[in-house]
Scaffold this active site. Structure first.
Site, PDB file in Angstrom:
ATOM      1  N   ILE A  77       0.860  -1.181   0.000  1.00 51.54           N
ATOM      2  CA  ILE A  77       0.000   0.000   0.000  1.00 51.54           C
ATOM      3  C   ILE A  77       0.895   1.228   0.000  1.00 51.54           C
ATOM      4  CG2 ILE A  77      -1.772   1.287   1.282  1.00 51.54           C
ATOM      5  CD1 ILE A  77      -1.480  -2.340   1.965  1.00 51.54           C
ATOM      6  N   ALA A 122       4.517   4.108   2.934  1.00 52.92           N
ATOM      7  CA  ALA A 122       3.992   2.870   2.352  1.00 52.92           C
ATOM      8  C   ALA A 122       4.055   1.763   3.398  1.00 52.92           C
ATOM      9  CB  ALA A 122       4.816   2.473   1.136  1.00 52.92           C
ATOM     10  N   LYS A 123       3.424   0.667   3.125  1.00 55.68           N
ATOM     11  CA  LYS A 123       3.546  -0.521   3.976  1.00 55.68           C
ATOM     12  C   LYS A 123       3.124  -1.716   3.159  1.00 55.68           C
ATOM     13  CE  LYS A 123       4.651  -1.339   8.336  1.00 55.68           C
ATOM     14  NZ  LYS A 123       5.557  -0.531   9.160  1.00 55.68           N
ATOM     15  N   GLY A 124       3.637  -2.879   3.516  1.00 53.87           N
ATOM     16  CA  GLY A 124       3.235  -4.081   2.787  1.00 53.87           C
ATOM     17  C   GLY A 124       3.448  -5.298   3.636  1.00 53.87           C
ATOM     18  N   ASP A 163       9.794  -5.094   9.181  1.00 51.14           N
ATOM     19  CA  ASP A 163       8.765  -4.789  10.179  1.00 51.14           C
ATOM     20  C   ASP A 163       8.542  -6.096  10.942  1.00 51.14           C
ATOM     21  OD1 ASP A 163       6.762  -2.746  11.194  1.00 51.14           O
ATOM     22  OD2 ASP A 163       5.387  -4.328  10.644  1.00 51.14           O
TER      23      ASP A 163
END
Ligand code: NAD
Length: 447
Positions: A77, A122-124, A163
């Protein structure tokens, strides 16, 4: 900041944040909206920040060791890139979801803006439990996920990092896969596609401990407000992984006392009033065994410890409580149990909105996650800069840059809290959005 004559742009109905009270993304948008209102920033900035720019879901097959195939669901995202390339972690967790990814990506935008890094957010991640895969399966899954992301990521476009459930090894595999799927003699310059790599593969000194170290720098800057000194300070930690373990070990080295700790396998605390848990030794134990379970029994000579239930863990009197586990763990009940003066959010989104209310009327100061845990992305930025320049910095230089960046951000937050008469959390978002808003106003909206 009041901006005149800004056109009103309302989000499309389908783009409104979810009403589900359990939604982490709704929680993130609520915090953004509150700060936009305090700041009176242009309506269109508020509308833009209320949604990610891009949301990618990939379903991809991976061969398991026993010859069968399993299909995994992956996410990336990209929330916002007005300030620079998208930046944010990759999470491997069974509860990974689009909604959580959107929230975490939003917080990355806020965090980078608050730190004044030239990055967006962002992150995923992949919805799976990394503990259930063999190392070979984990490698194939990571490589296939990276290939599925394709040019959705890139050193000047979107830069992943570790993460929950991922580490330097996963980043090394991602970088290697990206390099091997891109042609050309210039591909050595692409290793900055991810940060948080091992030092051997182009990572930075100090990245591993960076998030924990950042929490400590924030506490050094802000605790004097509450007349708390780190030396002799009593603190407890929820979650003893990368963030919690490093923060506790560094605080202990500065004379603070870890008196209670809890992870997904249980909780323990020091029995004597002046006792403490040896944070450095516990971190070694967790590195060997994966969790705190069994420590109180196996290493009783390390201090007098007792195992306790969650309620008694939270009720242990401390100066500072550091939640550094997963989101939403501090709910209304936990907020009522807590016996601390300051709550420093080590993990992302640890407090529910109901908990925030209880903490507010109980006069427990909350130091916000977008400030406290920004050390990781700050040193990720320093790794990216070193990769691009082809240089290696010593740990002292990395730590000095981190300290300067995060202490300056903490001062901006304190100033904004006084200036706008708001709590530290709202102030942190105000500072971040003020910076983003100025960039939108200067650049305008294409075309
Ligand atoms: P990690 O996987 O290393 O550690 C997570 C810890 O949480 C573990 O100790 C685990 O036992 C504990 N935990 C999980 N479920 C729990 C439960 N139900 N009850 C109690 N404890 C539980 O993860 P991390 O990298 O330390 O990340 C922790 C938080 O910090 C996350 O919110 C993450 O997004 C955030 N964060 C991490 C970084 C980083 O650099 N690693 C940077 C910024 C923010």
């Amino acid at each position: 900041m009041v901006l005149q004559n800004s056109p009103t742009v309302l989000p499309a109905a389908e783009a409104l944040p979810p009403k589900d009270p359990e939604s982490l993304f709704a929680m993130a948008v609520e915090a953004v909206n509150r700060a936009c209102d305090v700041l009176q920033c242009p309506q269109y900035v508020k509308a833009i920040l209320g949604q990610p720019k891009n949301e990618l879901i990939v379903n991809f097959p991976v061969r398991m060791d026993n010859g069968t195939y399993r299909v995994f669901k992956g996410y990336r995202i990209q929330h916002n890139n007005i300030l620079g390339p998208y930046k944010g972690g990759i999470r491997y967790h069974p509860e990974m979801s689009l909604d959580d990814g959107k929230a975490l990506a939003t917080w990355m935008t806020m965090k980078c803006a608050l730190m004044r890094l030239p990055y967006g957010g962002a992150k995923g991640g992949v919805k799976m439990n990394p503990r259930e895969l063999s190392p070979a399966e984990l490698m194939r899954m990571t490589r296939r996920f990276t290939a599925a992301l394709g040019d959705t990521i890139g050193p000047e476009y979107d830069i992943p990092a570790p993460d929950v459930g991922t580490n330097a090894q996963i980043m090394d595999w991602m970088m290697d896969t990206y390099l091997n799927t891109h042609e050309g003699v210039g591909k050595q310059g692409l290793r900055s596609v991810v940060t948080g790599k091992s030092v051997a593969c182009g990572g930075s000194e100090g990245r591993e401990k960076a998030t924990g170290q950042g929490i400590v720098y924030v506490l050094q800057e802000l605790l004097p407000e509450f007349l708390i000194h780190i030396e002799g300070m009593r603190f407890s930690v929820l979650g003893f992984g990368n963030v919690g373990g490093n923060a506790a070990t560094i605080l202990q080295s500065l004379g603070a006392k870890l008196v209670a700790v809890m992870d997904h396998t249980g909780a323990m605390r020091a029995t004597k009033a002046d006792g403490a848990i040896d944070a450095a030794d516990l971190a070694k134990y967790v590195a060997e065994t994966g969790a705190i379970k069994g420590y109180a029994e196996k290493r009783p000579n390390r201090g007098e410890l007792e195992t306790v239930d969650a309620e008694n863990f939270y009720k242990t009197p401390v100066d500072v409580f550091i939640p550094a586990a997963l989101e939403r763990m501090v709910n209304k009940q936990v907020a009522e149990w807590l016996n601390c003066r300051v709550l420093a959010e080590g993990g992302n989104g640890p407090c529910t909105p109901e908990a925030d209310q209880v903490l507010g009327y109980r006069n427990i100061a909350v130091l916000p996650a977008i400030l406290c845990n920004a050390g990781g992305v700050t040193v990720s930025y320093l790794e990216w800069v070193q990769n691009k320049a082809g240089v290696r910095w010593e740990l002292e230089r990395v730590d000095a840059e981190l300290k300067k960046t995060i202490s300056n951000a903490a001062r901006r937050v304190r100033l904004a809290a006084h200036q706008y008469g708001v709590d530290m959390s709202t102030a942190a978002y105000v500072v971040a959005i003020d910076h983003i808003s100025k960039a939108y106003v200067q650049r305008g909206i294409f075309p």
